[in-house]
Write a protein that holds these residues in place. Structure first.
Motif, PDB file in Angstrom:
ATOM      1  N   ALA A 126      -4.439  -2.962 -11.939  1.00  0.00           N
ATOM      2  CA  ALA A 126      -5.119  -4.082 -11.306  1.00  0.00           C
ATOM      3  C   ALA A 126      -4.197  -4.832 -10.346  1.00  0.00           C
ATOM      4  O   ALA A 126      -4.665  -5.401  -9.356  1.00  0.00           O
ATOM      5  CB  ALA A 126      -5.653  -5.036 -12.375  1.00  0.00           C
ATOM      6  N   PHE A 127      -2.919  -4.802 -10.593  1.00  0.00           N
ATOM      7  CA  PHE A 127      -1.960  -5.487  -9.720  1.00  0.00           C
ATOM      8  C   PHE A 127      -1.752  -4.713  -8.416  1.00  0.00           C
ATOM      9  O   PHE A 127      -1.668  -5.296  -7.338  1.00  0.00           O
ATOM     10  CB  PHE A 127      -0.631  -5.654 -10.457  1.00  0.00           C
ATOM     11  CG  PHE A 127       0.435  -6.351  -9.655  1.00  0.00           C
ATOM     12  CD1 PHE A 127       0.412  -7.715  -9.468  1.00  0.00           C
ATOM     13  CD2 PHE A 127       1.473  -5.620  -9.084  1.00  0.00           C
ATOM     14  CE1 PHE A 127       1.396  -8.360  -8.727  1.00  0.00           C
ATOM     15  CE2 PHE A 127       2.461  -6.251  -8.342  1.00  0.00           C
ATOM     16  CZ  PHE A 127       2.420  -7.627  -8.165  1.00  0.00           C
ATOM     17  N   PHE A 128      -1.703  -3.388  -8.480  1.00  0.00           N
ATOM     18  CA  PHE A 128      -1.344  -2.583  -7.309  1.00  0.00           C
ATOM     19  C   PHE A 128      -2.545  -2.039  -6.546  1.00  0.00           C
ATOM     20  O   PHE A 128      -2.377  -1.564  -5.415  1.00  0.00           O
ATOM     21  CB  PHE A 128      -0.462  -1.401  -7.736  1.00  0.00           C
ATOM     22  CG  PHE A 128       0.967  -1.764  -7.965  1.00  0.00           C
ATOM     23  CD1 PHE A 128       1.795  -2.135  -6.907  1.00  0.00           C
ATOM     24  CD2 PHE A 128       1.518  -1.738  -9.241  1.00  0.00           C
ATOM     25  CE1 PHE A 128       3.120  -2.464  -7.115  1.00  0.00           C
ATOM     26  CE2 PHE A 128       2.849  -2.065  -9.450  1.00  0.00           C
ATOM     27  CZ  PHE A 128       3.655  -2.431  -8.388  1.00  0.00           C
ATOM     28  N   ARG A 129      -3.750  -2.039  -7.105  1.00  0.00           N
ATOM     29  CA  ARG A 129      -4.893  -1.432  -6.424  1.00  0.00           C
ATOM     30  C   ARG A 129      -5.182  -2.147  -5.108  1.00  0.00           C
ATOM     31  O   ARG A 129      -4.698  -3.247  -4.849  1.00  0.00           O
ATOM     32  CB  ARG A 129      -6.114  -1.424  -7.337  1.00  0.00           C
ATOM     33  CG  ARG A 129      -6.652  -2.809  -7.651  1.00  0.00           C
ATOM     34  CD  ARG A 129      -7.649  -2.746  -8.802  1.00  0.00           C
ATOM     35  NE  ARG A 129      -8.821  -1.973  -8.454  1.00  0.00           N
ATOM     36  CZ  ARG A 129      -9.972  -2.516  -8.063  1.00  0.00           C
ATOM     37  NH1 ARG A 129     -10.094  -3.824  -7.939  1.00  0.00           N
ATOM     38  NH2 ARG A 129     -11.007  -1.747  -7.794  1.00  0.00           N
ATOM     39  N   ARG A 130      -6.003  -1.503  -4.271  1.00  0.00           N
ATOM     40  CA  ARG A 130      -6.257  -2.022  -2.923  1.00  0.00           C
ATOM     41  C   ARG A 130      -6.783  -3.460  -2.972  1.00  0.00           C
ATOM     42  O   ARG A 130      -6.399  -4.305  -2.165  1.00  0.00           O
ATOM     43  CB  ARG A 130      -7.258  -1.128  -2.200  1.00  0.00           C
ATOM     44  CG  ARG A 130      -7.519  -1.561  -0.759  1.00  0.00           C
ATOM     45  CD  ARG A 130      -8.631  -0.725  -0.148  1.00  0.00           C
ATOM     46  NE  ARG A 130      -8.244   0.669   0.003  1.00  0.00           N
ATOM     47  CZ  ARG A 130      -7.574   1.144   1.056  1.00  0.00           C
ATOM     48  NH1 ARG A 130      -7.218   0.322   2.032  1.00  0.00           N
ATOM     49  NH2 ARG A 130      -7.268   2.420   1.127  1.00  0.00           N
ATOM     50  N   GLU A 131      -7.695  -3.757  -3.915  1.00  0.00           N
ATOM     51  CA  GLU A 131      -8.240  -5.108  -4.028  1.00  0.00           C
ATOM     52  C   GLU A 131      -7.511  -5.906  -5.098  1.00  0.00           C
ATOM     53  O   GLU A 131      -8.054  -6.880  -5.641  1.00  0.00           O
ATOM     54  CB  GLU A 131      -9.739  -5.048  -4.372  1.00  0.00           C
ATOM     55  CG  GLU A 131     -10.593  -4.337  -3.355  1.00  0.00           C
ATOM     56  CD  GLU A 131     -10.582  -2.823  -3.534  1.00  0.00           C
ATOM     57  OE1 GLU A 131     -10.030  -2.368  -4.553  1.00  0.00           O
ATOM     58  OE2 GLU A 131     -11.100  -2.108  -2.655  1.00  0.00           O
ATOM     59  N   GLY A 132      -6.277  -5.515  -5.416  1.00  0.00           N
ATOM     60  CA  GLY A 132      -5.566  -6.115  -6.527  1.00  0.00           C
ATOM     61  C   GLY A 132      -4.789  -7.371  -6.186  1.00  0.00           C
ATOM     62  O   GLY A 132      -4.825  -7.899  -5.067  1.00  0.00           O
ATOM     63  N   THR A 133      -4.024  -7.819  -7.180  1.00  0.00           N
ATOM     64  CA  THR A 133      -3.303  -9.083  -7.078  1.00  0.00           C
ATOM     65  C   THR A 133      -2.234  -9.053  -5.997  1.00  0.00           C
ATOM     66  O   THR A 133      -2.062 -10.026  -5.255  1.00  0.00           O
ATOM     67  CB  THR A 133      -2.657  -9.414  -8.439  1.00  0.00           C
ATOM     68  OG1 THR A 133      -3.646  -9.346  -9.462  1.00  0.00           O
ATOM     69  CG2 THR A 133      -2.047 -10.807  -8.416  1.00  0.00           C
ATOM     70  N   LEU A 134      -1.491  -7.942  -5.908  1.00  0.00           N
ATOM     71  CA  LEU A 134      -0.399  -7.878  -4.938  1.00  0.00           C
ATOM     72  C   LEU A 134      -0.920  -8.027  -3.513  1.00  0.00           C
ATOM     73  O   LEU A 134      -0.364  -8.787  -2.710  1.00  0.00           O
ATOM     74  CB  LEU A 134       0.360  -6.563  -5.090  1.00  0.00           C
ATOM     75  CG  LEU A 134       1.527  -6.349  -4.120  1.00  0.00           C
ATOM     76  CD1 LEU A 134       2.536  -7.487  -4.206  1.00  0.00           C
ATOM     77  CD2 LEU A 134       2.209  -5.012  -4.391  1.00  0.00           C
ATOM     78  N   ASN A 135      -1.986  -7.331  -3.172  1.00  0.00           N
ATOM     79  CA  ASN A 135      -2.537  -7.440  -1.830  1.00  0.00           C
ATOM     80  C   ASN A 135      -3.139  -8.818  -1.575  1.00  0.00           C
ATOM     81  O   ASN A 135      -3.129  -9.304  -0.439  1.00  0.00           O
ATOM     82  CB  ASN A 135      -3.590  -6.354  -1.589  1.00  0.00           C
ATOM     83  CG  ASN A 135      -2.948  -5.006  -1.286  1.00  0.00           C
ATOM     84  OD1 ASN A 135      -1.814  -4.935  -0.830  1.00  0.00           O
ATOM     85  ND2 ASN A 135      -3.679  -3.939  -1.555  1.00  0.00           N
ATOM     86  N   ALA A 136      -3.667  -9.456  -2.620  1.00  0.00           N
ATOM     87  CA  ALA A 136      -4.175 -10.822  -2.458  1.00  0.00           C
ATOM     88  C   ALA A 136      -3.035 -11.778  -2.116  1.00  0.00           C
ATOM     89  O   ALA A 136      -3.181 -12.669  -1.274  1.00  0.00           O
ATOM     90  CB  ALA A 136      -4.886 -11.266  -3.728  1.00  0.00           C
ATOM     91  N   ILE A 137      -1.887 -11.595  -2.762  1.00  0.00           N
ATOM     92  CA  ILE A 137      -0.726 -12.424  -2.457  1.00  0.00           C
ATOM     93  C   ILE A 137      -0.243 -12.176  -1.033  1.00  0.00           C
ATOM     94  O   ILE A 137       0.076 -13.108  -0.282  1.00  0.00           O
ATOM     95  CB  ILE A 137       0.397 -12.151  -3.475  1.00  0.00           C
ATOM     96  CG1 ILE A 137      -0.043 -12.580  -4.873  1.00  0.00           C
ATOM     97  CG2 ILE A 137       1.683 -12.873  -3.075  1.00  0.00           C
ATOM     98  CD1 ILE A 137       0.934 -12.193  -5.959  1.00  0.00           C
ATOM     99  N   LEU A 138      -0.180 -10.902  -0.636  1.00  0.00           N
ATOM    100  CA  LEU A 138       0.261 -10.573   0.726  1.00  0.00           C
ATOM    101  C   LEU A 138      -0.696 -11.147   1.763  1.00  0.00           C
ATOM    102  O   LEU A 138      -0.266 -11.632   2.822  1.00  0.00           O
ATOM    103  CB  LEU A 138       0.359  -9.055   0.881  1.00  0.00           C
ATOM    104  CG  LEU A 138       1.458  -8.365   0.057  1.00  0.00           C
ATOM    105  CD1 LEU A 138       1.375  -6.856   0.242  1.00  0.00           C
ATOM    106  CD2 LEU A 138       2.838  -8.872   0.447  1.00  0.00           C
TER     107      LEU A 138
END
Length: 287
Positions: A126-138
């Motif tokens: 969930a952190f690394f997926r395309r709609e995940g947390t990491l991309n939300a932060i970026l």
């Protein structure tokens, strides 16, 4: 008569030895036998002995060689570099931190460690997926997002293993650092040694045996990681994150080639044994 006392002393160990033979040595010996056969999971009435054919096939299989390479990358990044270095850094920093900071940091790190592997894998997915947390932060920082599990899958699963397993290294090094006599560190400070010089010339040599033990245990654990990678990528995309445990599973249970998959498992056991021998030889060296 001299032999009877020895037999009497050995009798209490007999139940444990019987259990080891039945549930450890026996299955290992049977797996070793299967590795030299063409046993299949389905569509076969009888298996036959094929000698070293499965092992020769492995070393001529590009998918196997790719899995070996990815296993080494995964082990070096997540265990030898990631967990070991981060665990030592956290242990050293927590010695100087306040009690609330130590409590909070220890709770967060150890919680990641005690989570079941499947749960940890889903959280990192969930952190690394395309709609995940990491991309939300970026996106919040106005930085470009990407599909990390597609573009950098082996790095993503390596990070996940670091996140989950660093607590063990931190606990090992915390115990080792507590054993360093305070007067040695104080004497080095009086002589003008800075933090890096104290770490390199005093701390690391004095905890070298703990470093060797931690590296051995972490390496063996990392070589056998399956659930974390399976939940996050299933070895994909393609075979770009397919380490040896996943390759072994694919050959044995998806392609139904039990003999070939077991041969791969024995080769993985051999790799782990080589690492163990190396670390044990290092541990024999006196500080």
């Amino acid at each position: 008569m001299s032999g009877r006392p020895r037999v009497a002393r050995a009798l209490p160990l007999a139940p444990a030895l019987v259990l080891l033979v039945l549930f450890l040595a026996g299955p290992i010996a049977y797996c070793a036998y299967i590795a030299f056969t063409d046993l299949q999971l389905t569509g076969q009435a009888h298996s036959s002995f094929v000698g070293l054919a499965n092992f020769r096939r492995a070393f001529h299989d590009d998918a196997f060689l790719n899995a070996v390479w990815l296993t080494l990358v995964f082990t070096v990044l997540s265990s030898l570099v990631g967990q070991n270095t981060l665990g030592l850094a956290l242990a050293a920093l927590m010695r100087r931190a306040s009690r609330p900071v130590r409590t909070l940091t220890g709770t967060v790190v150890i919680t990641a460690w005690v989570l079941p592997e499947v749960v940890a894998g889903f959280l990192l997915y969930a952190f690394f997926r395309r709609e995940g947390t990491l991309n939300a932060i970026l996106a919040h920082l106005h930085l470009p997002a990407q599909n990390w599990l597609f573009t950098l899958p082996i790095l993503a699963v390596s990070f996940a293993n670091v996140w989950r397993g660093t607590a063990f290294s931190m606990l090992v090094y915390s115990a080792a650092l507590d054993e360093i006599p305070g007067e040695i560190t104080e004497a080095a400070e009086v002589d003008g040694a800075g933090g890096w010089r104290r770490m390199w010339h005093i701390t690391l040599p004095m905890i070298r045996r703990s470093i060797g033990t931690n590296l051995m245990l972490n390496t063996l654990q990392t070589l056998s990681v399956f659930g974390l990678i399976w939940v996050m990528t299933r070895g994909g995309p393609g075979d770009r994150s397919q380490t040896l445990p996943l390759f072994m599973y694919e050959q044995a249970f998806q392609n139904s080639m039990i003999g070939y998959g077991t041969a791969v498992a024995l080769l993985l056991l051999l790799v782990g044994s080589l690492f163990s021998v190396l670390y044990l030889r290092l541990l024999r060296t006196e500080v």
